[in-house]
Design a protein around this motif. Structure first.
Motif, PDB file in Angstrom:
ATOM      1  N   GLY A  90      -9.098  11.853  -5.350  1.00 44.65           N
ATOM      2  CA  GLY A  90      -7.783  11.232  -5.223  1.00 44.65           C
ATOM      3  C   GLY A  90      -7.203  10.726  -6.521  1.00 44.65           C
ATOM      4  O   GLY A  90      -6.231   9.954  -6.503  1.00 44.65           O
TER       5      GLY A  90
ATOM      6  N   ASP B  80       1.050   5.765  -0.489  1.00 47.12           N
ATOM      7  CA  ASP B  80       0.311   7.024  -0.459  1.00 47.12           C
ATOM      8  C   ASP B  80      -0.080   7.450  -1.875  1.00 47.12           C
ATOM      9  O   ASP B  80      -1.169   7.977  -2.092  1.00 47.12           O
ATOM     10  CB  ASP B  80       1.162   8.132   0.188  1.00 47.12           C
TER      11      ASP B  80
ATOM     12  N   HIS C 125     -11.105   3.886   0.989  1.00 47.76           N
ATOM     13  CA  HIS C 125      -9.989   4.727   1.444  1.00 47.76           C
ATOM     14  C   HIS C 125      -8.903   4.871   0.377  1.00 47.76           C
ATOM     15  O   HIS C 125      -7.716   4.960   0.694  1.00 47.76           O
ATOM     16  CB  HIS C 125      -9.391   4.160   2.728  1.00 47.76           C
ATOM     17  N   GLY C 126      -9.309   4.884  -0.892  1.00 50.03           N
ATOM     18  CA  GLY C 126      -8.301   5.066  -1.928  1.00 50.03           C
ATOM     19  C   GLY C 126      -8.616   4.270  -3.170  1.00 50.03           C
ATOM     20  O   GLY C 126      -9.771   4.173  -3.589  1.00 50.03           O
ATOM     21  N   TRP C 127      -7.575   3.664  -3.748  1.00 50.77           N
ATOM     22  CA  TRP C 127      -7.685   2.995  -5.036  1.00 50.77           C
ATOM     23  C   TRP C 127      -6.962   1.653  -5.033  1.00 50.77           C
ATOM     24  O   TRP C 127      -5.888   1.518  -4.436  1.00 50.77           O
ATOM     25  CB  TRP C 127      -7.080   3.868  -6.135  1.00 50.77           C
TER      26      TRP C 127
ATOM     27  N   LYS D 258     -11.973   2.221  -7.538  1.00 49.64           N
ATOM     28  CA  LYS D 258     -12.122   3.097  -6.381  1.00 49.64           C
ATOM     29  C   LYS D 258     -12.617   2.308  -5.179  1.00 49.64           C
ATOM     30  O   LYS D 258     -13.529   1.477  -5.290  1.00 49.64           O
ATOM     31  CB  LYS D 258     -13.100   4.224  -6.705  1.00 49.64           C
ATOM     32  N   GLN D 259     -11.994   2.575  -4.021  1.00 53.57           N
ATOM     33  CA  GLN D 259     -12.359   1.912  -2.782  1.00 53.57           C
ATOM     34  C   GLN D 259     -12.681   2.948  -1.711  1.00 53.57           C
ATOM     35  O   GLN D 259     -12.579   4.156  -1.942  1.00 53.57           O
ATOM     36  CB  GLN D 259     -11.222   0.989  -2.329  1.00 53.57           C
TER      37      GLN D 259
ATOM     38  N   THR E 114       0.842  -1.193   0.000  1.00 56.64           N
ATOM     39  CA  THR E 114       0.000   0.000   0.000  1.00 56.64           C
ATOM     40  C   THR E 114       0.876   1.240   0.000  1.00 56.64           C
ATOM     41  O   THR E 114       1.865   1.315   0.744  1.00 56.64           O
ATOM     42  CB  THR E 114      -0.920   0.017   1.229  1.00 56.64           C
TER      43      THR E 114
ATOM     44  N   GLN F  65      -2.275  -1.155  -3.597  1.00 54.54           N
ATOM     45  CA  GLN F  65      -3.264  -0.236  -3.053  1.00 54.54           C
ATOM     46  C   GLN F  65      -2.617   1.143  -2.920  1.00 54.54           C
ATOM     47  O   GLN F  65      -1.428   1.260  -2.651  1.00 54.54           O
ATOM     48  CB  GLN F  65      -3.742  -0.710  -1.680  1.00 54.54           C
ATOM     49  N   SER F  66      -3.440   2.170  -3.101  1.00 55.78           N
ATOM     50  CA  SER F  66      -2.912   3.523  -3.004  1.00 55.78           C
ATOM     51  C   SER F  66      -3.997   4.483  -2.541  1.00 55.78           C
ATOM     52  O   SER F  66      -5.158   4.348  -2.929  1.00 55.78           O
ATOM     53  CB  SER F  66      -2.360   3.967  -4.355  1.00 55.78           C
ATOM     54  N   LYS F  67      -3.594   5.459  -1.734  1.00 59.22           N
ATOM     55  CA  LYS F  67      -4.541   6.479  -1.292  1.00 59.22           C
ATOM     56  C   LYS F  67      -4.893   7.427  -2.430  1.00 59.22           C
ATOM     57  O   LYS F  67      -5.995   7.962  -2.480  1.00 59.22           O
ATOM     58  CB  LYS F  67      -3.948   7.261  -0.123  1.00 59.22           C
ATOM     59  N   ALA F  68      -3.939   7.661  -3.327  1.00 58.58           N
ATOM     60  CA  ALA F  68      -4.159   8.561  -4.462  1.00 58.58           C
ATOM     61  C   ALA F  68      -3.438   8.002  -5.678  1.00 58.58           C
ATOM     62  O   ALA F  68      -2.485   7.214  -5.558  1.00 58.58           O
ATOM     63  CB  ALA F  68      -3.659   9.965  -4.148  1.00 58.58           C
TER      64      ALA F  68
END
Length: 424
Positions: free
Chosen positions: A357, A30, A216-218, A213-214, A28, A228-231
């Motif tokens: 994001g 940022d 808390h992020g992507w 899209k999830q 994961t 996984q990534s926040k943005a």
């Protein structure tokens, strides 16, 4: 990923080493960045230096797209003269855009110095050459604008510009002393090295297939696994595919081709003796520069037709060089290639928020080195809390250019015709 033929002279001659990396599947971050060119790597470097964990995902190899196929001119500003920039962007963004893009070359050369990037960097300016008296009148008007702003841009007459270029075929020109030249692939790989040293993960030969899209992020899905990534930042510009629906219809895609001669040594000592790169004012633009090994690199709009040894593009280049520098005689070409440029209707780049994001800078209009570097810094600012109003231009909605496919075909035909007419 196994590399075969180089994609350009710059790929073959860059001193900075090529880069390979595997996907850190299941991790994961940022920020996940799609595309390993100027934009993606500048974003990675600036984000990582700001304390964000960063992963760059490149479908081929670092610099595979427009970055490694670039002419290598580190220009200030964009195609438009300052007055038109102010008219299009208004009283707030217009002056800010001109200031920040005017400082773009300084930002690039500062990064080169800071990270000791080996990319044949020269800072002797670039030349905008007048192809005809009408072109000189246009340059004179531009010079008056830049002069009123106190920028180091000089207007030279026909004899003066002949001394700078080594031919009397131009009618004068502007020298922008803020600008310079680089080996663009060397600069790109140097950014990758600097970003990696700062802690960024860079993976190559990995194609992103879906963005999900999830809460808390992507979830960034690829052909080699997921992260996984926040943005997410899409840094694909003219090489944008169907990953985000409709994004590749927001610009008109054109090609730009180049051929590089063998090293010419003393025969070329009088050609661009200060090693400025140039482009001209003709409707179908032409470019010329010289690298550190005294090769001439000549280019124009359109695709390579034929090879480095034969065909329409080779004949066009041979004839153009012969006209400008008849004492050279027939030259041999070592490399031939073309790349893609994303042209917007108003010749201004874009920054889009595609979803929460999810961002993309796009539409660089042939000014990839400075624009990609500046926007990479801007993306890092956005992702660390900067007010979007502090960007060099406003974030805009995605708008499809309905005529883009038709115009791309039209331009391709026109550029091919230009090669044919001027190659015989």
């Amino acid at each position: 990923m196994t590399r075969t033929m180089p994609i350009s002279l710059w790929d073959a001659s860059a001193e900075e080493r090529d880069f390979e990396g595997r996907l850190p599947e299941g991790e994961t971050f940022d920020v996940a960045i799609v595309g390993g060119g100027f934009t993606g790597l500048s974003t990675a470097l600036h984000c990582t230096e700001a304390g964000l964990s960063t992963c760059v995902i490149e479908a081929n190899h670092v610099g595979f797209g427009g970055s490694g196929r670039n002419v290598g001119l580190v220009n200030a500003g964009i195609w438009l003269p300052p007055t038109q920039v102010r008219e299009k962007l208004g009283t707030t963004y217009g002056p800010r855009f001109l200031q920040r893009f005017g400082q773009g070359p300084e930002m690039v050369f500062d990064l080169i110095e800071k990270h000791q990037i080996r990319c044949e960097a020269t800072r002797q300016g670039t030349i905008h050459a007048a192809h005809a008296p009408s072109g000189f009148r246009d340059l004179e008007a531009r010079w008056k604008e830049w002069n009123s702003m106190g920028e180091p841009v000089d207007l030279l007459g026909r004899e003066e510009i002949a001394d700078k270029i080594g031919t009397d075929t131009f009618h004068g020109g502007l020298i922008d002393r803020r600008a310079g030249t680089v080996n663009p692939m060397g600069y790109c790989r140097g950014l990758a090295r600097a970003a990696t040293a700062a802690g960024a993960k860079i993976c190559t030969g990995v194609k992103v297939t879906n963005l999900l899209k999830q809460t808390h992020g992507w979830a960034v899905e690829t052909d080699r696994g997921n992260v996984q990534s926040k943005a997410v930042v899409l840094g694909t510009n003219a090489y944008t595919d169907a990953l985000w629906p409709g994004l590749n219809k927001t610009y008109t895609m054109i090609h730009y081709f180049q051929l590089a001669t063998e090293p010419l040594g003393e025969k070329a000592v009088h050609i661009l003796p200060e090693r400025q790169g140039l482009w001209d004012t003709a409707p179908v633009m032409f470019s010329l520069r010289k690298d550190n090994s005294d090769r001439l690199i000549i280019g124009s709009m359109g695709k390579i037709i034929g090879t480095k040894s034969s065909g329409l593009s080779q004949r066009w280049a041979q004839k153009r060089i012969s006209k400008m520098f008849p004492d050279l005689g027939r030259v041999r070409f070592e490399e031939a290639w073309h790349g893609q440029i994303a042209m917007t209707p108003d010749h201004l780049p874009r920054i889009h928020t595609l979803d929460e994001g999810l961002y993309t800078p796009i539409g660089y209009n042939g000014r990839g080195i400075t624009t990609g570097t500046i926007f990479g810094q801007g993306m890092a600012g956005l992702l660390t809390g900067m007010d979007p109003k502090d960007l060099p231009l406003p974030i805009t909605d995605v708008t499809a250019v309905a005529s883009a496919p038709l115009m791309s075909r039209f331009y391709n035909l026109a550029f091919t015709a230009n090669q044919f007419i001027k190659g015989f």
